[in-house]
Design an enzyme around this catalytic site. Structure first.
Site, short mmCIF file in Angstrom:
data_model
loop_
_atom_site.label_atom_id
_atom_site.label_comp_id
_atom_site.label_asym_id
_atom_site.label_seq_id
_atom_site.Cartn_x
_atom_site.Cartn_y
_atom_site.Cartn_z
N ARG A 40 0.79 -1.17 0.16
CA ARG A 40 -0.15 -0.04 -0.11
C ARG A 40 0.75 1.28 0.01
NH1 ARG A 40 -5.30 -1.23 3.89
NH2 ARG A 40 -6.71 -2.04 2.13
N LYS A 206 -18.28 -16.35 2.86
CA LYS A 206 -19.74 -16.19 3.03
C LYS A 206 -20.59 -15.52 1.69
CE LYS A 206 -19.31 -14.43 8.05
NZ LYS A 206 -19.36 -13.44 8.95
N GLY A 374 -7.66 -7.69 -0.31
CA GLY A 374 -7.87 -8.49 0.85
C GLY A 374 -7.08 -9.98 0.62
N GLY A 397 -12.36 -4.11 1.54
CA GLY A 397 -13.91 -3.84 1.61
C GLY A 397 -14.33 -2.74 0.40
C1 3PG Z 1 -8.78 -1.43 4.85
O1 3PG Z 1 -7.74 -2.20 5.24
O2 3PG Z 1 -9.66 -2.27 4.22
C2 3PG Z 1 -9.13 -0.22 4.77
O3 3PG Z 1 -7.70 0.50 5.37
C3 3PG Z 1 -10.19 0.39 5.53
O4 3PG Z 1 -9.99 -0.02 6.93
P1 3PG Z 1 -11.09 -0.25 7.77
O5 3PG Z 1 -11.89 -1.39 7.39
O6 3PG Z 1 -10.75 -0.33 9.30
O7 3PG Z 1 -12.19 1.14 7.86
MG MG Z 2 -11.62 -3.43 5.99
#
Ligand code: 3PG
Ligand code: MG
Length: 417
Positions: A40, A206, A374, A397
Site C-alpha cells: 500500500r 460468506k 484482501g 472492503g
Molecule cells: C482496509 O484495510 O480495508 C482499509 O484500510 C479500511 O480499513 P477499515 O476497514 O478499518 O475502515
Molecule cells: Mg476492512
C-alpha cells in the site's frame, strides 16, 4: 462522473493534503512494530513522485488499524514514515499529531518537494464520526486536497470525505491521486464493457459478503466460478448435505435467487463438484484471541455433492480444479475475488494456488486479470504471482463495495471534471 486528478492541477509551492491508505499489516518483533507488507505504501509512489515533480509541498494523512479514538502506540504511523523514506529515497518528516499547532507549523515550513506524514487520524474519535470541526482542522493544513486512499474510500470519515467538503467550500480543489485513478479504471471502467469471455472467480467464506457483487456480476459475466465456504450455502440451497461446513442457513433464499438469475440470464454459474474435507476436532486449547483451537484431521477428497455429518469442506477438490483450469484460459477478462479454500493451511491451499497459477498463465496469453483485494492478494503473494496479473487492488472492503456498484463517499466528494 469523471473526477479531476493531480494531473489537472498546478500545485507548485502549494500545500497539498494527500489522504493515503497506509493501513498496512504490522507485527511486533523484539519490541518494535514492523511492516509485513509494504504494497500500500509502494502503490502511492507514482502520485507522490508526480506531486514532487510539480513542486507540491506534501502532507500525508492515513489511518492505521482501529484505535477507536485513543492514542494507541502500537498503531503509530511513525514506522511507516521510515518505510516511505526508504522507498522514495527522500527524507519524510513525521509529527505525532494530525491536527493542531505542531502539525500546522511543520506543514507551513515544508519546501516544494518535501514530504510530511501526520500521525494516525483515528487517534481522534472525530475522524470516524466525520466531525466537521475536526475536518476543518485537517483542512487548515493545506490548500489542495488529494484522495489516493482507494482502500478507505468506502468510509465517509473526516479525512476521506469531510475535509474534501471543507476544502471545496472555500474554493479549493479536491482531486484523485494516480492510484485512485487506476483502481477506478480497473475495477470500474474495465469491467463495465469487458472483453469477452468475461470469467469471474468468486470465493471467500460468506454468501452474505458477496451476494451483491454476485448479483451485479450476473449482469456482466459470461461465467462465474464459485469456491470457498460460500459453496456450502449454495449446496444447502440445492438440498445437499453440508456436514460441519461453514454455512449461512439464513442466506439460502439469496443463494437460490442467484442460481435462478444465472439460469434466466444464461450465465454459466459453476459450483464445485468435489471438495477437500476434513474432520474438525476441538483441541480444548484457546488461541491468543481466546477462541478454541480446532485441528483439522484426516483431510481427504470428497467426490460427492453431499458432505458426511462429521466433516467440513475446506477447499475445492481435484475435479473442480481441473474444470476451473480448463475454463480460466478461455477468458479475455478475469475478475478474481476470494480464495477457494483455507489456503493459509497447506493441505487446503491447492485450489487457491491452482487458480492463482491459471489466472497468471491466462494473463501471460493476453487476458486482462483484475484481482480484488484482501485475502486474494495474500494468496497471490503466497503463490509468488502478484506481479503476473494485470491489476491488484489495494482495497479490501472498498473494492467489494465498488464492485457492488455503490458510490464511494471518498470518490463522490472529489471535484468533477
Ligand atoms: C482496509 O484495510 O480495508 C482499509 O484500510 C479500511 O480499513 P477499515 O476497514 O478499518 O475502515
Ligand atoms: Mg476492512
Amino acid at each position: 462522473m469523471p473526477k479531476l486528478t493531480i494531473n489537472d492541477l498546478d500545485v507548485r509551492g502549494k500545500r497539498v493534503f494527500v489522504r493515503v491508505d497506509y493501513n498496512v499489516p504490522m507485527e511486533e518483533k523484539n519490541g518494535q512494530m514492523v511492516i509485513n507488507d509494504v504494497t500500500r505504501v509502494k502503490e502511492t509512489l507514482p502520485t507522490l513522485e508526480r506531486l514532487i515533480e510539480k513542486g507540491a509541498r506534501i502532507i500525508l494523512a492515513s489511518h492505521l488499524g482501529r484505535p477507536k479514538g485513543r492514542r494507541e502506540p502500537s498503531l503509530s504511523l511513525r514506522p511507516v514514515a521510515a518505510c516511505l523514506a526508504e522507498l522514495i529515497h527522500r527524507p519524510v518528516a513525521f509529527v505525532d499529531d494530525c491536527i493542531g499547532p505542531k502539525a500546522e507549523k511543520t506543514a507551513e515550513a515544508l519546501q516544494p518537494g518535501d514530504i510530511l506524514l501526520l500521525e494516525n487520524v483515528r487517534f481522534y474519535a472525530e475522524e470516524e464520526a466525520n466531525d466537521l470541526a475536526f475536518a476543518g482542522k485537517l483542512a487548515r493544513l493545506a490548500e489542495v486536497y488529494v484522495n489516493d486512499a482507494f482502500g478507505a474510500a468506502h468510509r465517509a470519515h473526516a479525512s476521506t470525505e469531510g475535509v474534501a467538503r471543507v476544502v471545496a467550500k472555500r474554493g479549493g480543489q479536491c482531486v484523485s491521486g494516480l492510484l485512485m485513478v487506476r483502481e477506478l479504471k480497473f475495477l470500474g471502467e474495465e469491467l463495465e464493457n469487458p472483453e469477452r469471455p468475461f470469467v469471474v472467480i468468486l470465493g471467500g467464506a460468506k454468501v452474505s459478503d458477496k451476494i451483491k457483487v454476485i448479483d451485479r456480476l450476473l449482469e456482466k459475466a459470461d461465467t462465474i466460478l464459485i469456491g470457498g465456504a460460500m459453496t456450502y450455502t449454495f449446496r444447502l440451497a440445492l438440498g445437499r448435505k453440508v456436514g460441519k461446513s461453514l454455512v449461512e442457513p439464513d442466506r439460502v433464499d439469496v443463494a437460490s435467487a442467484a442460481l435462478e438469475k444465472a439460469k434466466t440470464r444464461r450465465v454459466e454459474f459453476l459450483l464445485p463438484g468435489d471438495n477437500i474435507v476434513a474432520t474438525p476436532v476441538d483441541t480444548g486449547k484457546l488461541n491468543q484471541k481466546g477462541k478454541p483451537v480446532i485441528e483439522y484431521q484426516n483431510p481427504r477428497v470428497n467426490d460427492s455433492l453431499d458432505i458426511p455429518e462429521t466433516e467440513e469442506g475446506m477447499d475445492i477438490g481435484p475435479r473442480t480444479i481441473a474444470l476451473y483450469r480448463d475454463i480460466i484460459p478461455r477468458a479475455q477478462t478475469i475478475l478474481w475475488n476470494g480464495p477457494m479454500g483455507v489456503f493459509e493451511d497447506k493441505p487446503f491451499s491447492q485450489g487457491t494456488m491452482a487458480v492463482a497459477r491459471a489466472v497468471a498463465a491466462a494473463t501471460q496469453k493476453g487476458a486482462k486479470s483484475i484481482i480484488g483485494g484482501g485475502d486474494t492478494v495474500k494468496a497471490l503473494n503466497l503463490a509468488g504471482l502478484a506481479d503476473q496479473v494485470t491489476f491488484v487492488s489495494t482495497g479490501g472492503g472498498a473494492s467489494l463495495e465498488f464492485l457492488e456498484g455503490k458510490e464511494l463517499p471518498g470518490v463522490a466528494a472529489l471535484s468533477d471534471r
